[in-house]
Design a protein around this motif. Structure first.
Motif, short mmCIF file in Angstrom:
data_model
loop_
_atom_site.label_atom_id
_atom_site.label_comp_id
_atom_site.label_asym_id
_atom_site.label_seq_id
_atom_site.Cartn_x
_atom_site.Cartn_y
_atom_site.Cartn_z
N ASN A 115 6.03 -13.89 13.29
CA ASN A 115 7.08 -14.84 13.87
C ASN A 115 8.39 -14.26 13.59
N ILE A 116 8.57 -13.46 12.65
CA ILE A 116 9.92 -12.55 12.61
C ILE A 116 9.85 -11.70 13.82
N GLY A 117 8.92 -10.89 14.30
CA GLY A 117 9.00 -10.31 15.57
C GLY A 117 8.89 -11.09 16.64
N ASN A 118 8.48 -12.33 16.65
CA ASN A 118 8.53 -13.07 17.89
C ASN A 118 10.07 -13.81 18.08
N ILE A 119 10.75 -13.92 16.83
CA ILE A 119 12.28 -14.13 17.16
C ILE A 119 12.87 -13.04 17.51
N GLY A 120 12.59 -11.92 17.10
CA GLY A 120 13.08 -10.86 17.71
C GLY A 120 13.21 -10.82 19.11
N GLY A 121 11.94 -11.03 19.52
CA GLY A 121 11.62 -10.86 21.09
C GLY A 121 12.42 -11.93 21.79
N GLY A 138 18.16 -14.66 19.20
CA GLY A 138 17.11 -15.13 18.19
C GLY A 138 17.37 -16.41 17.47
N ALA A 139 18.39 -16.60 16.89
CA ALA A 139 19.00 -17.79 16.21
C ALA A 139 18.85 -18.99 17.44
N ILE A 140 19.43 -18.83 18.50
CA ILE A 140 19.50 -19.89 19.62
C ILE A 140 17.99 -20.39 19.74
N SER A 141 17.16 -19.33 19.92
CA SER A 141 15.57 -19.58 20.41
C SER A 141 15.04 -20.31 19.42
N ALA A 142 15.30 -20.11 18.07
CA ALA A 142 14.47 -20.39 16.95
C ALA A 142 15.02 -21.87 16.80
N VAL A 143 16.39 -22.27 17.02
CA VAL A 143 16.86 -23.63 16.70
C VAL A 143 16.10 -24.38 17.81
N TRP A 299 11.33 -13.72 27.15
CA TRP A 299 11.74 -14.70 26.21
C TRP A 299 10.76 -15.75 26.48
N ALA A 300 10.09 -16.15 27.58
CA ALA A 300 9.00 -17.09 27.71
C ALA A 300 7.71 -16.77 26.65
N ALA A 301 7.49 -15.50 26.72
CA ALA A 301 6.42 -14.84 25.94
C ALA A 301 6.74 -15.06 24.50
N ALA A 302 7.94 -14.79 24.20
CA ALA A 302 8.21 -14.91 22.64
C ALA A 302 8.60 -16.24 22.16
N ILE A 303 9.16 -17.22 22.95
CA ILE A 303 9.25 -18.52 22.54
C ILE A 303 7.92 -19.15 22.24
N THR A 304 7.09 -19.08 23.33
CA THR A 304 5.77 -19.60 23.00
C THR A 304 5.06 -19.14 22.05
N SER A 305 5.26 -17.90 21.73
CA SER A 305 4.22 -17.12 20.56
C SER A 305 5.05 -17.64 19.12
N VAL A 306 6.44 -18.00 19.28
CA VAL A 306 6.99 -18.49 17.91
C VAL A 306 6.50 -19.87 17.71
N ILE A 307 6.25 -20.74 18.71
CA ILE A 307 5.87 -22.05 18.61
C ILE A 307 4.31 -21.89 18.07
N GLY A 308 3.53 -21.01 18.87
CA GLY A 308 2.09 -20.76 18.55
C GLY A 308 1.91 -20.23 16.84
N ALA A 309 2.58 -19.37 16.73
CA ALA A 309 2.58 -18.71 15.32
C ALA A 309 2.70 -19.61 14.37
N ALA A 310 3.97 -20.49 14.65
CA ALA A 310 4.29 -21.19 13.52
C ALA A 310 3.23 -22.38 13.48
#
Length: 421
Positions: A115-121, A138-143, A299-310
């Motif tokens: 997820n660290i990598g995903n947020i970086g993505g 990354g911060a905007i997307s995590a929020v 961004w779409a790949a990363a944000i869905t992976s942030v959600i999926g990983a979490a």
């Protein structure tokens, strides 16, 4: 007319039946896209760009290997989880006492790194679209991700957003693959007869597409939506195969898109602090518009992976607290994303290198969980209500498990070397 004669089903009964069918279909589609978007995250995109630049058309063999391994792993995991009606860590504990805690810790730690990598993505994606500093992006997307889990209908919000983002990724990547004009003939030939085989590349790409938390994402989603038991097994099997087909198609199309650029002679930077190999490939294929498209896809790949990983990583904490409520799990997911964000903001490792490393790390975790699950299927049929598990699927599972152990052994040093260990 007899008093006890059966009466036609009333409108309410029919409506309830239709609603049940609709709910099941929605659950299956959501599980497919959760698995698919988790498997096609920023790590996979960066890994594909990095290894296609290094290996050229020969990396097609790695893509094929990842799809075949994915097929065996996901089919086994989805079936066992839904048949036992238990989360992966509970299955592990029932099969080998104590192993569920080990598996949970490995998946949660691996998911945190991922997820660290995903947020970086997400940061790299917004940088490509708007020129934002990756840390700010990354911060905007995590929020944004946290907001989804704080919503009153978090489950529905997760499902709908992931399906939308998944379709968007596939359509845009198909366009770029067409524009880049890859050598399809050479790629098809080297899919089965490669010039070279790189075990570290295969282990990393397998880890980035089916390792760590990704293995259990779709299965746990089905469990949460009640798609369990032998009566749902045909639907679960079809969903797993559909998910594998979707991810396999996306992997190969993405590979072809980048191969077209590499084959044209464009030099792609994969080593510097600011390296973003996939962005360079998309820009070379379609100019500034390609760079913007890449940003949206990434961004779409990363944000869905942030959600999926979490979501999937936190689903493993139930092994430590069985009676945790859905609200408490959502709050734990929010905390998980927040910790990932803080780690990302503090780290100095280049985002692209981090995304390649986490795929390799999860590739090393994969054989541990798979070994436990295969033991459960082979020796503990009682956990599955006496269901006679297909021996052909178990044999394939054992062969794939042995292969992933071997690849992990051969590539561990190279993978940890990505971080200078």
């Amino acid at each position: 007319m007899e008093k006890n004669a059966a009466l036609p089903a009333g409108p309410s009964v029919v409506a309830q039946g239709l609603e049940t069918v609709k709910s099941r279909r929605s659950a299956l589609i959501a599980a497919i896209f959760l698995m698919a978007t988790s498997a096609i995250g920023p790590g996979f995109i960066t890994q594909t760009a990095t290894f296609t630049t290094k290996l050229g058309a020969a990396f097609a063999f790695g893509i094929l290997a990842s799809i075949l391994i994915d097929f065996v792993v996901q089919l086994n995991i989805w079936r066992i989880v839904t048949l036992t009606r238990m989360r992966a860590s509970d299955v592990a504990n029932a099969a080998i006492p104590g192993s569920g805690y080990l598996l949970a810790i490995l998946v949660i730690v691996g998911g945190l790194f991922f997820n660290i990598g995903n947020i970086g993505g997400t940061g790299l994606g917004l940088n490509a679209v708007f020129g934002l500093d990756p840390k700010i992006g990354g911060a905007i997307s995590a929020v944004f991700s946290i907001g989804i889990f704080l919503s009153k209908r978090a489950g529905l919000a997760v499902d709908r957003f992931i399906i939308f983002a998944g379709i968007l990724m596939i359509v845009l990547t198909l366009y770029v693959a067409f524009v880049s004009g890859p050598p399809v003939g050479d790629a098809l030939f080297q899919t089965v007869l490669p010039d070279t085989i790189d075990f570290a590349a295969i282990t990393t790409i397998v880890g980035g597409t089916v390792g760590g938390y990704i293995t259990y994402s779709g299965a746990h989603r089905l469990l949460d939506r009640g798609m369990v038991g032998q009566q749902h097994l045909p639907a679960v099997t079809r969903a797993a195969l559909t998910g594998i087909a979707v991810t396999g198609l996306m992997r190969y199309v993405l590979f072809l898109a980048i191969l077209g650029v590499v084959a044209s002679g464009v030099v792609i930077d994969t080593a510097s602090q600011a390296a973003n190999p996939a962005a360079q490939a998309f820009q070379a294929a379609a100019g500034d518009a390609g760079l913007r498209l890449f940003g949206i896809i990434f961004w779409a790949a990363a944000i869905t992976s942030v959600i999926g990983a979490a979501y999937t990583s936190v689903s493993f904490i139930t092994v430590f607290k069985q009676d945790i409520s859905e609200h408490a799990r959502n709050m734990a997911t929010v905390v998980f994303i927040a910790i990932s964000l803080v780690c990302y903001l503090l780290m100095t490792t280049p985002p692209a290198a981090m995304l390649v490393f986490v795929g390799g790390l999860n590739g090393l975790i994969l054989p541990i969980g798979l070994s436990i699950f295969l033991f459960a299927a082979w020796k503990r049929e009682d956990l599955m209500g006496g269901y006679h598990y297909p021996r052909w699927l178990l044999v394939l599972g054992v062969l794939v498990c042995a292969l992933t152990w071997y690849m992990g052994y051969k590539s561990a040093g190279t993978i940890f070397g990505l971080l200078g260990f």
